[in-house]
Design a protein around this motif. Structure first.
Motif, PDB file in Angstrom:
ATOM      1  N   ASN A  44       0.821  -1.213   0.000  1.00 12.61           N
ATOM      2  CA  ASN A  44       0.000   0.000   0.000  1.00 12.61           C
ATOM      3  C   ASN A  44       0.851   1.258   0.000  1.00 12.61           C
ATOM      4  O   ASN A  44       0.603   2.177  -0.776  1.00 12.61           O
ATOM      5  N   GLU A  45       1.836   1.310   0.879  1.00 10.15           N
ATOM      6  CA  GLU A  45       2.703   2.489   0.981  1.00 10.15           C
ATOM      7  C   GLU A  45       3.440   2.767  -0.320  1.00 10.15           C
ATOM      8  O   GLU A  45       3.670   3.929  -0.658  1.00 10.15           O
ATOM      9  N   ARG A  46       3.790   1.726  -1.031  1.00 12.11           N
ATOM     10  CA  ARG A  46       4.511   1.887  -2.301  1.00 12.11           C
ATOM     11  C   ARG A  46       3.571   2.124  -3.480  1.00 12.11           C
ATOM     12  O   ARG A  46       4.023   2.315  -4.602  1.00 12.11           O
ATOM     13  N   GLY A  47       2.260   2.110  -3.225  1.00  9.68           N
ATOM     14  CA  GLY A  47       1.292   2.356  -4.286  1.00  9.68           C
ATOM     15  C   GLY A  47       1.171   1.221  -5.283  1.00  9.68           C
ATOM     16  O   GLY A  47       0.822   1.443  -6.444  1.00  9.68           O
ATOM     17  N   LEU A  48       1.416  -0.001  -4.841  1.00 10.70           N
ATOM     18  CA  LEU A  48       1.378  -1.156  -5.744  1.00 10.70           C
ATOM     19  C   LEU A  48      -0.006  -1.783  -5.834  1.00 10.70           C
ATOM     20  O   LEU A  48      -0.300  -2.492  -6.796  1.00 10.70           O
ATOM     21  N   GLU A  50      -4.386  -1.020  -4.678  1.00  8.52           N
ATOM     22  CA  GLU A  50      -5.362  -0.013  -4.257  1.00  8.52           C
ATOM     23  C   GLU A  50      -6.657  -0.702  -3.883  1.00  8.52           C
ATOM     24  O   GLU A  50      -6.941  -1.805  -4.351  1.00  8.52           O
ATOM     25  N   THR A  63      -2.248  -1.548  -8.932  1.00 11.11           N
ATOM     26  CA  THR A  63      -2.186  -0.257  -9.601  1.00 11.11           C
ATOM     27  C   THR A  63      -1.310  -0.376 -10.836  1.00 11.11           C
ATOM     28  O   THR A  63      -0.648  -1.405 -11.051  1.00 11.11           O
ATOM     29  N   THR A  65       1.412   1.158 -11.185  1.00  6.25           N
ATOM     30  CA  THR A  65       2.752   1.029 -10.612  1.00  6.25           C
ATOM     31  C   THR A  65       3.016  -0.410 -10.192  1.00  6.25           C
ATOM     32  O   THR A  65       4.105  -0.950 -10.417  1.00  6.25           O
ATOM     33  N   GLY A  66       2.016  -1.051  -9.596  1.00  2.00           N
ATOM     34  CA  GLY A  66       2.149  -2.445  -9.195  1.00  2.00           C
ATOM     35  C   GLY A  66       2.359  -3.363 -10.383  1.00  2.00           C
ATOM     36  O   GLY A  66       3.177  -4.288 -10.344  1.00  2.00           O
TER      37      GLY A  66
END
Length: 86
Positions: A44-48, A50, A63, A65-66
């Motif tokens: 979550n913190e790395r935005g991988l 949502e 995401t 990014t993930g």
């Protein structure tokens, strides 16, 4: 980040990328109270991943990014999910 946690984060991103997962289902599978394995928190913190509300329920999804992280670190898994590495 340790290799173990990074591999587990990749497992999580791949897992939520395979089929639509509900938030409760994801929490049952991935939440941990172990401070050495903060897989859900780190992802979550790395935005991988949502959490989104759709069809009357909270869903967990990778995401962009993930997915890019998965494509970079596990191209075969990414190709299996999407049929391409591009």
């Amino acid at each position: 980040m340790t290799d173990n946690v990074e591999n587990l984060i990749l497992d999580l991103v791949e897992w939520v990328g395979r089929i639509e997962r509900t938030y409760p289902e994801t929490m049952d599978a991935w939440r941990t109270s172990c401070p050495r394995l903060p897989v859900w928190e780190d992802a979550n913190e790395r935005g991988l991943v949502e959490t989104a509300f759709a069809n009357g329920q909270s869903l967990v999804r990778p995401t962009a990014t993930g997915l890019a992280f998965l494509r970079e670190k596990r191209p075969a898994s990414y190709q299996q999910l999407f049929g391409t590495t591009d």
